[in-house]
Design a protein around this motif. Structure first.
Motif, short mmCIF file in Angstrom:
data_model
loop_
_atom_site.label_atom_id
_atom_site.label_comp_id
_atom_site.label_asym_id
_atom_site.label_seq_id
_atom_site.Cartn_x
_atom_site.Cartn_y
_atom_site.Cartn_z
N GLU A 179 1.05 -1.15 -0.05
CA GLU A 179 -0.24 -0.11 0.29
C GLU A 179 0.66 0.99 0.03
N ARG A 200 4.10 2.33 -4.15
CA ARG A 200 3.26 2.52 -5.58
C ARG A 200 4.18 1.39 -6.12
N ALA A 248 -0.08 -6.33 -5.54
CA ALA A 248 -1.71 -5.95 -5.28
C ALA A 248 -1.25 -4.90 -4.20
N SER A 249 -2.55 -4.85 -4.19
CA SER A 249 -3.49 -3.77 -3.12
C SER A 249 -4.47 -3.55 -2.85
N GLY A 250 -5.53 -3.38 -1.42
CA GLY A 250 -6.77 -3.82 -1.32
C GLY A 250 -7.25 -4.84 -1.24
N GLN A 251 -5.85 -5.59 -0.39
CA GLN A 251 -6.12 -6.98 0.25
C GLN A 251 -6.01 -7.53 1.48
N GLU A 259 -12.18 -8.30 -2.20
CA GLU A 259 -10.46 -7.51 -3.04
C GLU A 259 -11.37 -6.66 -4.04
N GLN A 260 -11.95 -7.45 -5.30
CA GLN A 260 -12.17 -7.02 -6.39
C GLN A 260 -13.13 -5.51 -6.03
N ARG A 268 -13.90 -4.32 -3.55
CA ARG A 268 -13.15 -3.21 -2.57
C ARG A 268 -12.93 -2.19 -3.60
N GLN A 269 -12.07 -2.76 -4.75
CA GLN A 269 -11.39 -1.59 -5.78
C GLN A 269 -11.95 -1.41 -6.36
N LEU A 276 -12.87 1.75 -4.16
CA LEU A 276 -12.38 3.04 -3.67
C LEU A 276 -12.06 3.28 -5.54
N SER A 277 -11.62 3.00 -6.42
CA SER A 277 -11.75 3.68 -7.59
C SER A 277 -12.80 4.65 -8.05
#
Length: 665
Positions: A301, A304, A392-395, A464-465, A467-468, A471-472
């Motif tokens: 996180e 980047r 990966a992010s948002g995990q 996670e999917q 959440r992404q 967040l976007s």
């Protein structure tokens, strides 16, 4: 998968990597190199079909240590105006930091006359950073040449050589050359010479390889005639390549590739004191396991993802110190930083090479560095193995609950590695696309209105999917996306729904709540209001082939574990519903059940779906399609309701009318 026309085969024929930054390159012109075997097209009895006829595709490579020369020639004929559009722009891609592009010939034969079309000032040089959308910068250059006055029936020929290879490789003698394309080819010629003996294999059909050995020169030649075109089907798994290619390498085993990779990672792994103190504090305050999770989260996180992959940095990571200073890095930079941080905590971790585009298919490869395009981490904690992708992010927070990315096979960079290793999840749950959806319908049958409340709980990978997405996207985008999904089943849905979500990063679960008002809920059929429920949550994971008769396997989303339940409260009278009880569809590819029951005058329908495999074999697709169609029909559940109670006589007559109507349909 994307494929290229043979005239643009450089990227598809060889796995070329990234370069050192430099100014606009100089384009060179020369005659055909002396080491190249001169060829002519051959006569073929194959009838001309389609838009283009490929008369000759000629690839010749020469390897000497780190040096590589790649000669390519194409002779092609447009058969109609569509073919002219396909081949009239020539595009040569190369990396000028370590490669030189030399153009030998651009010519046209028309009515038996040879026309020289090579004009040195006709090239347009420009950078083509196609990977920037994936946060990678590698400084690839293109030389574009637009052919003028091309007509159907012209025979176009061009040839060029690319010299040089990435200095990061200990040697250059590995790669792959495609032998088939969607277009048929009259003659496909491949010749590879190397100062080392090469291992080789074919992806699909095997052909005879003529070999010769003279002093320190090993030569391998394939000369094919009338190579059939390959139908390019869609919807096949990412690990399946329908085209045939010839792979070669002087590496004898994965241990030798690991030796090469280990040398790249023998760099300064020193961490700054501030980061060491942070790691020590995490361990003291949270315990070892939680400190490991915090370290992973920090790299995922706070650093980047962005890669400037120039020269040796195409494969060699930057030092952790440099990555921390820049606050960005690509996969190998982040993997090494995480390994270094975990080492400070006393945890064994290794960078591991994987293929994000080919998965299990690399298990068939002849060992070479070209197999891999991504780096993840193998972490050993409490006698268990965890595979973590630092990009990966948002995990979420806890290592136990992070979603699992199934790269299938990896080459951990350790002193003991001499083979590929299976990439397995730490538990079944973290690998699943898992969701539990609860719907409540409050229906006013008289007014044909419904109020719908949806509560969806997503876990691990699926969380996670989702959440992404949250967040976007902004609020309006979220509402628009959800409303349009519902409108696909109930067009009368109000366009101002209530959408909220509650995120639990520790458990890696996310709950989404939805509230809709729906008008014209039921379909009017023979003056009756027929209401329908849909197993809509399952639909995004189901695959119906566009081409059921196929040569490639059909990809399936896997592993999937979805439950959707709908409870229907009716203001009015339920007169008829589809069969109660459980419907089961169980086969080699999935297990599906639909259960329907009446409970306290409320109708409840529950759908359960679990996938079993990630693909269907080509010969099994018709059988799969029959099973899919049964499932598709079972996803809709119908019932009939009235707003006011009717007399037994009217009710009986209406039931008879409904049965007659259904029989007629």
């Amino acid at each position: 998968m994307k494929y290229r026309f043979p005239g643009q085969l450089l990227a598809a024929a060889l796995i070329l990597v990234t370069s050192l930054a430099q100014a606009a390159p100089e384009l060179l012109f020369s005659t055909t190199p002396e080491w190249v075997e001169i060829l002519e097209p051959v006569e073929s009895k194959r009838p001309s079909q389609g838009s283009v006829r490929v008369h000759l595709s000629n690839s010749q490579l020469r390897h000497r240590g780190k040096e590589q020369q790649y000669y390519f020639q194409i002779v092609v004929e447009p058969l109609n105006q569509q073919g002219v559009s396909e081949i009239a722009e020539l595009n040569f891609s190369f990396y000028p930091a370590f490669q030189r592009l030399q153009v030998h010939d651009i010519s046209v034969q028309r009515n038996g006359e040879h026309l020289d079309r090579l004009q040195k000032d006709g090239f347009k040089l420009f950078q083509s950073e196609q990977e920037l959308s994936n946060k990678l910068y590698s400084e690839q250059w293109n030389a574009l040449y637009i052919l003028e006055d091309i007509r159907p029936g012209d025979i176009i020929s061009y040839a060029y050589t690319i010299e040089g290879s990435n200095p990061i490789f200990a040697r250059s003698d590995f790669g792959r050359l495609y032998l088939s394309w969607p277009q048929a080819v009259d003659r496909r010629f491949v010749k590879i010479s190397s100062d080392k003996k090469l291992n080789y294999r074919f992806n699909k059909r095997e052909y005879s390889v003529q070999q010769s050995h003279l002093q320190d020169n090993h030569t391998y030649t394939i000369d094919l005639r009338d190579v059939a075109g390959v139908p390019m089907e869609s919807e096949y798994p990412y690990w399946h390549d329908p085209l045939n290619y010839f792979q070669y390498s002087s590496y004898d085993n994965w241990g030798q590739v690991n030796d090469w990779a280990q040398n790249l990672y023998q760099i300064d792994r020193t961490l700054p004191e501030s980061l060491k103190n942070k790691l020590d504090n995490w361990r003291a305050q949270l315990g070892l396991e939680a400190a490991v999770s915090k370290a992973i989260q920090y790299v995922q996180e706070d650093i980047r993802y962005f890669g400037i992959e120039l020269g040796i940095n195409s494969h060699q990571p930057r030092t952790p110190q440099e990555t921390l200073e820049k606050r960005y890095g690509d996969c190998k930079d982040k993997a090494l930083l995480l390994t270094s941080m975990l080492a400070h905590l006393g945890i064994q971790s290794y960078p591991a090479l994987v293929s994000s585009s080919r998965g299990r298919d690399i298990g068939k490869d002849i060992p070479s560095p070209e197999t891999f395009n991504h780096v993840i981490n193998l972490i050993e904690l409490n006698n268990r193995e965890y595979w973590v992708d630092a990009t990966a992010s948002g995990q979420g927070i806890d290592i136990e609950n992070k979603g699992f990315f199934d790269y299938e096979l990896a080459l951990p960079i350790t002193k003991q590695t001499n083979a590929l290793k299976a990439v397995n999840p730490s538990s079944e749950s973290v690998a699943n696309l898992s969701a539990r959806i609860e719907e409540q319908y409050d229906i006013n049958a008289a007014e044909n209105l419904a109020e719908l409340r949806v509560n969806s709980r997503f876990s691990h990978r699926k969380a996670e999917q989702v959440r992404q997405f949250f967040l976007s996207a902004d609020t309006e985008q979220i509402k628009n996306s959800y409303t349009n999904f519902i409108a696909g089943y109930y067009p009368g849905v109000n366009t101002s729904p209530e959408i909220t979500y509650n995120d639990s990063l520790q458990e890696n679960q996310l709950v989404v709540s939805e509230h809709y008002q729906i008008g014209d809920f039921a379909q009017i059929s023979s003056a009756r209001k027929i209401f329908s429920l849909y197993g809509s949550a399952l639909v995004p994971y189901l695959s119906k082939p566009q081409h059921p008769i196929r040569q490639s396997p059909l990809t399936l989303t896997h592993p999937v574990d979805i439950q959707q339940s709908a409870r229907v409260n009716i203001q009015g009278e339920l007169l008829w519903q589809e069969e109660l009880g459980t419907t089961t569809i169980d086969n080699s590819w999935f297990n599906f059940t639909r259960s329907a029951k009446l409970e306290n005058s409320a109708l409840q329908v529950v759908y359960n779906f679990k996938s079993k495999v990630d693909h269907v074999e080509p010969q099994e697709v018709p059988e799969y399609l029959a099973e899919f169609n049964k499932l598709d029909r079972a996803l809709q559940y119908k019932f009939w309701a009235k707003g006011e109670a009717s007399s037994k006589r009217n009710k009986s007559q209406e039931m008879k009318n409904l049965i007659k109507s259904l029989i007629r349909k």
